[in-house]
Motif scaffolding. Structure first.
Motif, PDB file in Angstrom:
ATOM      1  N   ARG A  56      90.880 -46.758-118.464  1.00 32.04           N
ATOM      2  CA  ARG A  56      90.885 -45.363-118.924  1.00 32.04           C
ATOM      3  C   ARG A  56      92.301 -44.903-119.264  1.00 32.04           C
ATOM      4  O   ARG A  56      92.515 -44.209-120.270  1.00 32.04           O
ATOM      5  CB  ARG A  56      90.261 -44.464-117.856  1.00 32.04           C
ATOM      6  CG  ARG A  56      88.751 -44.558-117.774  1.00 32.04           C
ATOM      7  CD  ARG A  56      88.185 -43.465-116.882  1.00 32.04           C
ATOM      8  NE  ARG A  56      88.475 -43.735-115.484  1.00 32.04           N
ATOM      9  CZ  ARG A  56      87.648 -44.377-114.663  1.00 32.04           C
ATOM     10  NH1 ARG A  56      86.484 -44.815-115.105  1.00 32.04           N
ATOM     11  NH2 ARG A  56      87.968 -44.566-113.393  1.00 32.04           N
ATOM     12  N   ASP A 206      80.221 -46.000-115.461  1.00 33.87           N
ATOM     13  CA  ASP A 206      81.631 -45.958-115.874  1.00 33.87           C
ATOM     14  C   ASP A 206      81.894 -46.955-116.993  1.00 33.87           C
ATOM     15  O   ASP A 206      82.607 -46.649-117.959  1.00 33.87           O
ATOM     16  CB  ASP A 206      82.537 -46.279-114.682  1.00 33.87           C
ATOM     17  CG  ASP A 206      82.564 -45.160-113.650  1.00 33.87           C
ATOM     18  OD1 ASP A 206      82.071 -44.063-113.973  1.00 33.87           O
ATOM     19  OD2 ASP A 206      83.054 -45.388-112.531  1.00 33.87           O
ATOM     20  N   ARG A 209      80.574 -45.666-120.289  1.00 33.51           N
ATOM     21  CA  ARG A 209      81.424 -44.604-120.859  1.00 33.51           C
ATOM     22  C   ARG A 209      82.679 -45.190-121.505  1.00 33.51           C
ATOM     23  O   ARG A 209      83.091 -44.770-122.588  1.00 33.51           O
ATOM     24  CB  ARG A 209      81.805 -43.589-119.778  1.00 33.51           C
ATOM     25  CG  ARG A 209      80.722 -42.581-119.470  1.00 33.51           C
ATOM     26  CD  ARG A 209      81.251 -41.421-118.657  1.00 33.51           C
ATOM     27  NE  ARG A 209      81.626 -41.847-117.315  1.00 33.51           N
ATOM     28  CZ  ARG A 209      80.794 -41.835-116.270  1.00 33.51           C
ATOM     29  NH1 ARG A 209      79.552 -41.439-116.422  1.00 33.51           N
ATOM     30  NH2 ARG A 209      81.214 -42.222-115.086  1.00 33.51           N
TER      31      ARG A 209
END
Length: 231
Positions: A56, A206, A209
């Motif tokens: 991320r 997660d 995403r």
């Protein structure tokens, strides 16, 4: 007689280690399998949390660079030593195919847009393989550990009944140790399965995403290059 049985039961060590040591060989193997599966699951969970957080952060940093307004060729050329993270690898796959699609006279080879899209899709698929590695193990532990523990419990109870038959007594001192050892296997199965199921669902969401972000970037990048193709 009952008081004597209670006194004998109170003298029995019911600690986890003692229950494990008194268990039969088969039940011990089941317990060891569940303990190993639990530790392995937690190692995967911790590793995934660290890698997903890094992914991320890398995606956010690359987005800032990509939308900074610098020319795409300059951004590509500034990748010293090649792409270092997933967003850069997806971008590099598209840019590499973009450059390969130019002829020596500067014109584009037909079908460049489709090849660029496929190149980025392949790069995203490779990232997905690495990102989802280990999640299938969590799913397997979550679905099978309770049944493995139940097998250990059934086997332990069978042994306990055999001991009762041999002792020809059903007092607490004879029954309690075997039942406690058998139930420990089920407890270990649940201890391994519950975190595996919870974190499998969390980590899968997660991963989806993060991969969705890569796909969204690939679509945006493809749109930018399509404008260049139309021009």
């Amino acid at each position: 007689m009952e008081q004597e049985a209670l006194g004998l039961a109170q003298e029995i060590d019911f600690s986890l280690l003692a229950l494990f040591m008194r268990a039969t060989f088969t039940v011990k193997i089941v317990m060891i399998m569940l303990i190993v599966a639990s530790f392995w699951s937690w190692s995967i969970i911790i590793q995934k949390f660290i890698s997903y957080r890094s992914a991320r952060a890398s995606a956010e940093g690359f987005d800032r660079m990509f939308w900074s307004g610098d020319p795409l060729d300059e951004l590509y050329d500034n990748m010293d030593g090649g792409p270092k993270n997933a967003p850069e690898r997806v971008f590099a796959a598209g840019m590499t195919e973009w450059r390969r699609s130019h002829r020596e006279d500067g014109r584009l080879i037909a079908g460049a847009g489709a090849r660029i899209d496929r190149s980025m899709d392949v790069a995203i698929s490779k990232e997905a393989e690495g990102m989802n590695a280990g999640l299938s193990f969590l799913a397997s532990v979550g679905s099978t550990a309770p049944f493995i523990g139940l097998f250990g419990t059934v086997w332990g109870i069978k042994t306990a009944f055999e001991d009762i038959a041999l002792a020809q007594s059903t007092n607490l001192a004879v029954v309690a140790p075997g039942i406690a050892e058998a139930l420990l296997a089920t407890a270990l199965g649940l201890l391994a399965a519950i975190p595996a199921v919870i974190f499998y669902n969390k980590l899968s969401a997660d991963s989806d995403r993060i991969l969705g972000g890569y796909e969204a970037f690939a679509d945006e990048f493809s749109t930018i290059l399509s404008r260049e193709l139309d021009a």
